[in-house]
Write an enzyme that holds these catalytic residues in place. Structure first.
Site, PDB file in Angstrom:
ATOM      1  N   GLY A 242      16.813  34.842  85.537  1.00  0.00           N
ATOM      2  CA  GLY A 242      18.204  34.894  86.350  1.00  0.00           C
ATOM      3  C   GLY A 242      17.655  34.748  87.897  1.00  0.00           C
ATOM      4  O   GLY A 242      18.816  34.607  88.573  1.00  0.00           O
ATOM      5  N   GLU A 276      12.339  36.482  81.452  1.00  0.00           N
ATOM      6  CA  GLU A 276      12.680  35.072  80.897  1.00  0.00           C
ATOM      7  C   GLU A 276      13.198  34.170  82.220  1.00  0.00           C
ATOM      8  O   GLU A 276      14.414  33.546  82.185  1.00  0.00           O
ATOM      9  CB  GLU A 276      14.015  35.194  79.760  1.00  0.00           C
ATOM     10  N   ARG A 279      14.872  28.826  85.702  1.00  0.00           N
ATOM     11  CA  ARG A 279      15.103  27.994  86.947  1.00  0.00           C
ATOM     12  C   ARG A 279      14.092  28.294  88.112  1.00  0.00           C
ATOM     13  O   ARG A 279      13.383  27.605  88.881  1.00  0.00           O
ATOM     14  CB  ARG A 279      16.468  28.499  87.509  1.00  0.00           C
ATOM     15  N   ARG A 315      25.177  19.438  87.758  1.00  0.00           N
ATOM     16  CA  ARG A 315      25.430  20.585  88.556  1.00  0.00           C
ATOM     17  C   ARG A 315      26.295  20.442  89.683  1.00  0.00           C
ATOM     18  O   ARG A 315      27.360  21.269  89.761  1.00  0.00           O
ATOM     19  CB  ARG A 315      23.905  21.340  89.096  1.00  0.00           C
ATOM     20  N   TYR A 319      29.503  22.974  89.086  1.00  0.00           N
ATOM     21  CA  TYR A 319      29.467  24.177  89.734  1.00  0.00           C
ATOM     22  C   TYR A 319      29.743  24.028  91.205  1.00  0.00           C
ATOM     23  O   TYR A 319      29.797  24.717  91.839  1.00  0.00           O
ATOM     24  CB  TYR A 319      28.120  24.933  89.504  1.00  0.00           C
ATOM     25  N   CYS A 345      33.238   6.817  86.629  1.00  0.00           N
ATOM     26  CA  CYS A 345      34.473   6.544  86.874  1.00  0.00           C
ATOM     27  C   CYS A 345      35.248   7.939  86.732  1.00  0.00           C
ATOM     28  O   CYS A 345      36.231   8.203  86.144  1.00  0.00           O
ATOM     29  CB  CYS A 345      35.325   5.594  85.932  1.00  0.00           C
ATOM     30  N   GLU A 346      34.831   8.950  87.683  1.00  0.00           N
ATOM     31  CA  GLU A 346      35.345  10.296  88.087  1.00  0.00           C
ATOM     32  C   GLU A 346      35.422  10.437  89.526  1.00  0.00           C
ATOM     33  O   GLU A 346      34.252  10.262  90.169  1.00  0.00           O
ATOM     34  CB  GLU A 346      34.631  11.142  87.067  1.00  0.00           C
ATOM     35  N   TYR A 373      18.160  22.413  84.642  1.00  0.00           N
ATOM     36  CA  TYR A 373      19.367  22.144  84.629  1.00  0.00           C
ATOM     37  C   TYR A 373      19.727  20.859  85.095  1.00  0.00           C
ATOM     38  O   TYR A 373      20.900  20.572  85.488  1.00  0.00           O
ATOM     39  CB  TYR A 373      20.213  23.248  84.995  1.00  0.00           C
TER      40      TYR A 373
END
Length: 418
Positions: A242, A276, A279, A315, A319, A345-346, A373
């Site tokens: 993290g 762990e 990122r 991302r 987010y 198309c968004e 990611y």
């Protein structure tokens, strides 16, 4: 020090190590993910040096970026792995990783995945519910094996990160409630094919403060001491990952500061320490290379329409995450404020809002900090083939994943008979 020491300008052209990014675009096209082997290796060694002579294991979180070449580089460095699916275990083994250095996390492990992991003799299952523990015990019994288990504890600690990637609060789906964990450990005799070997906690991703780590760590240590006083032998403590990286103006702790804080939290406890990182290992070792297709001016806004989209890098859309966007070739002139958007198309298809750039059609842009990611969360939305991936090693370029073709995308599909 720059967050991107392996991605620097030389004579106004952005390079990956010794390779100009424009040469990569010319050879492999865009969009294209570009990774630096030197950056990945240097970051791993930072973690390793921070632990000094401790008993530890670094388990790379495969979900951050599961490319076989990246896993292979880490395996050759002696890294372990944190997986969340049978597919990721298959990748680890294919890449030369050691299953005995692999921990299996995730709230929804399937029976077939458990069998696969038991057959591979993995280091540990990070179990997240009593139901999962019961199923694993049954499967291990049928295979005449004993499953090594670490309960993932939910410490109810606010990680102070995006709610979608916060995993340590009691309302999250992850982990076993802290108040229930001790009793489960002490009921070990009910699970004849389970051996409790560890204690695990992971509270979220992209953390930029030390206090959530240390608060969760202290709770784990308190629990560990109670278990040890009950003569339960726990061989390792897994404090998860993290640790955040700099995308914009964040100031996460250094790797050394982070590891040192974890070591101090664990103190004199005689256990192996597992972490762990995902990122923080690969995030700033990669970028997404894209090209402007059109420059579009409207009365209200300027748009740079590029050939990368939300299917390539989710991302920002998912987010509202910020990624620095740099021109591959610096130019003189007056910058304008652009909305950097893709062709999907968004309206939510964007890579960056309000970026001050000097742009023309056909210019190359580098979307930084995309190693984690990025490709691992990409999709084929709008029937868009996924990008190529390359790894730069000094002045050498390696294609580590070929660009998909549309024929490959539709090959598994069939038309109904007439």
């Amino acid at each position: 020090m720059s967050a991107f020491p392996q991605f620097e300008y030389h004579q106004n052209t952005l390079h990956a190590e010794s390779v100009p990014l424009e040469s990569i675009a010319k050879k492999f096209g865009t969009p294209c993910y570009v990774y630096s082997r030197a950056a990945l290796t240097a970051t791993f060694h930072e973690f390793k040096q921070a632990f000094a002579d401790d008993d530890y294991l670094i388990c790379y979180a495969v979900k951050a970026n599961s490319n076989l070449a990246i896993l292979n580089v880490l395996a050759e460095l002696g890294c372990g792995f944190d997986i969340v699916s049978g597919g990721e275990l298959h990748r680890v083994i294919k890449a030369g990783g050691d299953p005995r250095k692999t921990v299996f996390s995730g709230v929804g492990k399937l029976a077939d995945e458990m069998r696969m992991a038991l057959a591979a003799d993995i280091l540990c299952f990070n179990v997240e519910s009593v139901a999962e523990l019961q199923l694993l015990n049954q499967i291990a019994a049928a295979m005449n094996k004993t499953a090594p288990v670490s309960l993932r504890i939910n410490p109810d600690v606010d990680s102070k990160t995006h709610p979608y990637i916060s995993t340590g609060l009691k309302e999250n789906k992850f982990g076993i409630p802290f108040a229930e964990a001790e009793q489960i450990y002490l009921s070990a005799d009910q699970f004849q094919h389970i051996q409790f070997t560890g204690l695990d906690c992971h509270i979220g991703s992209q953390l930029t403060e030390l206090s959530p780590f240390t608060e969760a760590g202290k709770k784990l240590v308190d629990l560990l001491q109670r278990l040890q006083s009950s003569n339960l032998r726990i061989s390792h403590v897994d404090l998860g990952g993290g640790l955040g990286i700099r995308y914009s103006n964040e100031t996460p702790p250094s790797i050394h500061t982070y590891v040192n804080a974890l070591r101090q939290t664990v103190g004199s406890i005689k256990c192996r320490l597992l972490i762990e990182p995902g990122r923080s290992l690969i995030g700033n070792a990669g970028l997404l290379l894209t090209r402007t297709v059109y420059i579009k001016h409207t009365p209200d806004r300027h748009f740079a329409i590029v050939d990368a989209a939300m299917n390539d890098l989710l991302r920002p859309s998912l987010y509202n995450a910020y990624h620095e966007i740099l021109p591959v070739n610096k130019k003189n002139g007056n910058p304008e404020k652009y909305q950097v958007v893709g062709p999907v198309c968004e309206t939510g298809d964007f890579l960056g809002h309000d970026r001050k750039l000097i742009l023309d059609t056909n210019d190359l842009l580098a979307v930084m900090s995309s190693g984690a990611y990025g490709m691992s969360m990409s999709s084929n939305y709008n029937t868009r083939p996924r990008a190529a991936e390359v790894m730069v090693d000094g002045n050498t370029i390696h294609l580590i994943r070929a660009r998909e073709t549309i024929d490959q995308l539709i090959a598994p599909e069939t038309i109904l008979p007439a």
